[in-house]
Enzyme design. Structure first.
Site, short mmCIF file in Angstrom:
data_model
loop_
_atom_site.label_atom_id
_atom_site.label_comp_id
_atom_site.label_asym_id
_atom_site.label_seq_id
_atom_site.Cartn_x
_atom_site.Cartn_y
_atom_site.Cartn_z
N HIS A 33 1.05 -1.12 0.01
CA HIS A 33 0.02 -0.04 0.06
C HIS A 33 0.75 1.28 0.10
O HIS A 33 1.83 1.18 0.58
CB HIS A 33 -0.94 0.03 1.13
CG HIS A 33 -2.02 0.94 1.13
ND1 HIS A 33 -1.65 2.37 1.66
CD2 HIS A 33 -3.18 1.13 0.89
CE1 HIS A 33 -2.92 2.96 1.38
NE2 HIS A 33 -3.70 2.32 0.88
N GLU B 34 0.79 4.10 1.17
CA GLU B 34 0.88 4.74 2.74
C GLU B 34 2.10 3.77 3.45
O GLU B 34 2.94 4.53 3.98
CB GLU B 34 -0.22 4.81 3.52
CG GLU B 34 -0.05 5.45 4.90
CD GLU B 34 -1.25 5.47 5.53
OE1 GLU B 34 -1.12 5.50 7.14
OE2 GLU B 34 -2.42 5.69 5.20
N SER C 181 -7.82 1.49 0.66
CA SER C 181 -7.87 0.54 1.88
C SER C 181 -9.07 0.81 3.02
O SER C 181 -9.63 -0.15 3.48
CB SER C 181 -6.54 0.72 2.93
OG SER C 181 -6.60 0.39 4.01
N SER D 274 -12.19 8.75 0.42
CA SER D 274 -12.11 9.30 -0.63
C SER D 274 -13.08 9.19 -2.02
O SER D 274 -12.97 9.28 -3.28
CB SER D 274 -10.68 8.51 -1.22
OG SER D 274 -10.62 7.26 -1.35
#
Length: 316
Positions: free
Chosen positions: A129, A131, A229, A273
Site C-alpha cells: 500500500h 502509505e 484501504s 476518498s
C-alpha cells in the site's frame, strides 16, 4: 406499478475526510497557479472519479518521479512518499508540493523520533500500500519491519526485544489493529506505542457509524474504490457487525440488483476518498426502484480542516 418500500440508512460521517479534501484542493490550486500540466506522483487519492476529474483539468498521473519532466510542478499523493522522493525532486531542482495527509505525516515524524531514540519500528499495515511504502521509506531499510496479522507477530525477527516501538497505517480496521497490538504487547512487553492512536479520526468515525448501522440493515453498500484501504475495511466492519450482505461499489452502475432482491432495508456509506456526488447517485438509483424512507445514522460530527501548503497560498 407501486414500488416496494425500502428503509435507506445513511451513515454519518461518510465520504471525504479533511486529508482527501486538502489533497484535491492542492492539485486544483497548483493547476490554477502554474497552469497545466501539473504532474501527480501516484493517484492523489484512491478514487477513479476524482482522478479522472483532475485529469480533465490538467493533472497528469504517474507512478514514479522519473516519469516527470524537470520543468513542471509535481505533487506527492495524500498517502505519503518515502524520503528518497522529495530528495530526488530537490536534486533535479523541481517545484514539488507535498499533499501527504497531515495525519500520515504525524506517523512519519513519530517513526523518525523512535528511530532517533535508538528503537527499531514495527509497522502494522498492508504490504504494497502506498502509505505503508511511504512510512517505511522514512527510515533506512531494516529499521522498519512490517506485520499484517497477529500471526506475523510470532515470526517477526527483531534486533532487540527491549528496544521496539510500533506505528500503524492510518486506514486500518480498528478492531483488527487492536488484535495485532495485543499480540505485539504479549510478545514484546516493552514495546512503545503512539501517544495518540495512528488510525485517523475519519477512519475510526466511519467504522463506528457502520457498526451502528449494520445490525439494522438487510444489506449494506460502501461507495469506494477497490484499491481504497479504508473503503475495503468498511465492508469488513459491516459484515462483522451483523450485516448479511456488505459490498463495495464504485458507483450506481456497479450495484448488483439481483443480490438485493427482497430486501427491506439498505445501509449506505462511503470511504474517505469517495465524493458525495457518487453517494447521491447510488441513493437516486434506489429511489428509482423503491419507495424510499431515509434514516440518518449519525455517530459523530466532523469539523476538521487542514491548510494547504504555503507555496500555494502565495502568488505565482
Amino acid at each position: 406499478m407501486t414500488k416496494p418500500p425500502l428503509t435507506l440508512y445513511l451513515a454519518a460521517p461518510r465520504g471525504f475526510c479533511a486529508g482527501v479534501d486538502r489533497a484535491i484542493k492542492i492539485v486544483e490550486m497548483a493547476i490554477e497557479k502554474w497552469g497545466a500540466p501539473v504532474y501527480v506522483r501516484h493517484e492523489i487519492v484512491h478514487n477513479k472519479f476524482v482522478v479522472d476529474g483532475l485529469r480533465d483539468k490538467g493533472a497528469v498521473f504517474v507512478e514514479e518521479l522519473s516519469e516527470c519532466p524537470d520543468d513542471r510542478p509535481v505533487i506527492f499523493s495524500a498517502h505519503g512518499v518515502p524520503k528518497s522522493v522529495p530528495s530526488a525532486a530537490q536534486a533535479r531542482n523541481m517545484i514539488y508540493v507535498d499533499a501527504t495527509c497531515p495525519l500520515v505525516s504525524k506517523v512519519h515524524i513519530e517513526a523518525q523520533r523512535h528511530a532517533d531514540a535508538g528503537l527499531q519500528i514495527i509497522m502494522i499495515g498492508h504490504a504494497g500500500h502506498p502509505e505503508t511504502i511511504g512510512t517505511m521509506g522514512q527510515l533506512p531499510e531494516g529499521d522498519v519491519l512490517l506485520v499484517e496479522t497477529p500471526e506475523d507477530v510470532a515470526t517477526v525477527a527483531v534486533r532487540d526485544d527491549a528496544r521496539l516501538a510500533y506505528v500503524t497505517q492510518t486506514t486500518l480496521s480498528v478492531d483488527d489493529t487492536a488484535d495485532i497490538v495485543a499480540a505485539l504487547q504479549a510478545r514484546f512487553p516493552a514495546i512503545i506505542g503512539p501517544h495518540k492512536e495512528d488510525i485517523c479520526y475519519a477512519t475510526t468515525n466511519r467504522q463506528e457509524a457502520v457498526k451502528a448501522m449494520a445490525p439494522k440493515c438487510d444489506a449494506m453498500l460502501v461507495v469506494g474504490a477497490p484499491n481504497s484501504s479504508n473503503s475495503k475495511r468498511l465492508v469488513e466492519v459491516g459484515a462483522r457487525a451483523g450485516c448479511a450482505y456488505a459490498q463495495l461499489v464504485q458507483r450506481a452502475d456497479d450495484i448488483d440488483w439481483r443480490a438485493l432482491e427482497g430486501i427491506g432495508s439498505i445501509g449506505i456509506t462511503a470511504g474517505a476518498s469517495a465524493p458525495e456526488v457518487l453517494i447521491n447517485e447510488v441513493i437516486d438509483a434506489f429511489k428509482a426502484r423503491y419507495d424510499v424512507t431515509t434514516d440518518l445514522v449519525e455517530t459523530a460530527q466532523e469539523n476538521v480542516e487542514f491548510k494547504v501548503p504555503r507555496v500555494l497560498r502565495q502568488p505565482a
